[in-house]
Scaffold this motif. Structure first.
Motif, short mmCIF file in Angstrom:
data_model
loop_
_atom_site.label_atom_id
_atom_site.label_comp_id
_atom_site.label_asym_id
_atom_site.label_seq_id
_atom_site.Cartn_x
_atom_site.Cartn_y
_atom_site.Cartn_z
N PHE A 41 0.78 -1.24 0.00
CA PHE A 41 0.00 0.00 0.00
C PHE A 41 0.81 1.29 0.00
N ARG A 42 2.13 1.22 0.02
CA ARG A 42 2.91 2.46 0.17
C ARG A 42 2.68 3.44 -0.96
N ASP A 43 2.39 2.96 -2.16
CA ASP A 43 2.16 3.85 -3.30
C ASP A 43 0.70 3.89 -3.73
N CYS A 44 -0.22 3.55 -2.83
CA CYS A 44 -1.64 3.47 -3.19
C CYS A 44 -2.22 4.81 -3.61
N GLY A 45 -1.56 5.91 -3.29
CA GLY A 45 -2.03 7.22 -3.74
C GLY A 45 -1.79 7.47 -5.22
N VAL A 46 -0.87 6.72 -5.82
CA VAL A 46 -0.55 6.92 -7.24
C VAL A 46 -1.77 6.66 -8.14
N PHE A 71 10.95 12.83 -4.46
CA PHE A 71 9.90 12.46 -5.41
C PHE A 71 8.67 13.35 -5.20
N THR A 72 8.30 13.53 -3.94
CA THR A 72 7.10 14.28 -3.61
C THR A 72 7.22 15.77 -3.93
N GLU A 73 8.41 16.31 -3.89
CA GLU A 73 8.62 17.70 -4.27
C GLU A 73 8.28 17.91 -5.74
N PRO A 80 -1.45 20.18 -6.01
CA PRO A 80 -1.50 20.68 -4.64
C PRO A 80 -1.31 19.58 -3.59
N THR A 81 -0.93 18.40 -4.02
CA THR A 81 -0.74 17.28 -3.11
C THR A 81 0.29 16.33 -3.71
N ASN A 82 0.50 15.20 -3.06
CA ASN A 82 1.38 14.18 -3.63
C ASN A 82 0.82 12.81 -3.24
N HIS A 83 1.38 11.76 -3.83
CA HIS A 83 0.82 10.43 -3.61
C HIS A 83 0.98 9.93 -2.18
N THR A 84 1.96 10.45 -1.44
CA THR A 84 2.13 9.98 -0.06
C THR A 84 1.05 10.55 0.87
N LEU A 96 -5.38 1.20 9.02
CA LEU A 96 -4.08 0.53 9.08
C LEU A 96 -3.31 1.07 10.29
N PRO A 97 -2.38 0.29 10.83
CA PRO A 97 -1.60 0.75 11.99
C PRO A 97 -0.88 2.07 11.72
N GLU A 98 -0.76 2.87 12.77
CA GLU A 98 -0.16 4.19 12.63
C GLU A 98 1.25 4.15 12.05
N GLU A 99 2.07 3.16 12.44
CA GLU A 99 3.44 3.12 11.90
C GLU A 99 3.43 2.87 10.39
N ILE A 100 2.45 2.16 9.89
CA ILE A 100 2.34 1.95 8.44
C ILE A 100 1.86 3.24 7.77
N CYS A 101 0.88 3.90 8.36
CA CYS A 101 0.40 5.18 7.81
C CYS A 101 1.54 6.20 7.75
N LEU A 102 2.31 6.31 8.82
CA LEU A 102 3.45 7.23 8.83
C LEU A 102 4.49 6.84 7.79
N SER A 103 4.70 5.55 7.62
CA SER A 103 5.66 5.08 6.62
C SER A 103 5.20 5.44 5.21
N ILE A 104 3.90 5.28 4.96
CA ILE A 104 3.36 5.66 3.65
C ILE A 104 3.57 7.15 3.43
N ARG A 105 3.29 7.94 4.44
CA ARG A 105 3.40 9.40 4.32
C ARG A 105 4.83 9.88 4.10
#
Length: 183
Positions: A41-46, A71-73, A80-84, A96-105
């Protein structure tokens, strides 16, 4: 479409490789389920951004070709946003667990990945590092979807996981042997 199928297929392969790698790395210990989930799920925003903004495909190409900036820059130059950010919001909505959410971000923030970065929990940094190694191995194996993320994140990832270049080569060889057995 075929593009989305390739995206999810690559995500699934990187997720499986992340889960496998978590079992190969003795210390620091990373749960295989967490490694797999983050890898998937790390790139699910793409795909969300691809659906919303047709020109996002061009931005992805620019971001993949960028050797120095995050990449996000590059994404934020055009949108006005990025995939993370989008991916983190999705992960939070799925509980999803907070550590996974933070990792995705934060998975493209090479400054936060450094071992001295206190603003990102070590568990999140380790997930990012592990999956970065998995992506690097996957890209070497598949010869597809190359980018400059390994040059930005590779050294810090190896350091966080206490992997030297020899161990990395051994892991690549093991993955190669396993993939030949599958074929």
């Amino acid at each position: 479409s075929a593009h989305y199928e390739r995206f999810w297929h690559a995500s699934a392969e990187i997720a499986a490789l992340s889960g496998w790698l978590s079992q190969q790395i003795i210390s620091p210990r990373i749960r295989a389920d967490d490694a797999y989930t983050f890898g998937l799920f790390r790139d699910c925003g793409v795909p969300v951004l691809l659906c919303k903004f047709p020109s996002y495909r061009d931005t992805l190409a620019k971001a993949n070709a960028e050797p120095l900036r995050r990449f996000t820059e590059v994404e934020e130059d055009d949108f006005p946003t990025n995939h993370t950010i989008v991916g983190c919001m999705l992960a939070q909505s799925w509980s999803l667990p907070e550590e996974i959410c933070l990792s995705i971000r934060q998975h493209h923030d090479f400054l936060l990945l450094r071992s001295g970065a206190e603003s990102l929990p070590v568990a999140s940094r380790r997930l990012i590092a592990l999956t970065q190694v998995a992506e690097h191995i996957h890209q070497q194996q598949s010869k597809r979807s190359t980018n400059h993320e390994w040059q930005k994140l590779g050294e810090a990832s190896l350091e966080l996981l206490d992997i030297d270049e020899l161990r990395l080569r051994e892991l690549v060889a093991e993955v190669t042997a396993l993939s030949h057995k599958k074929d």
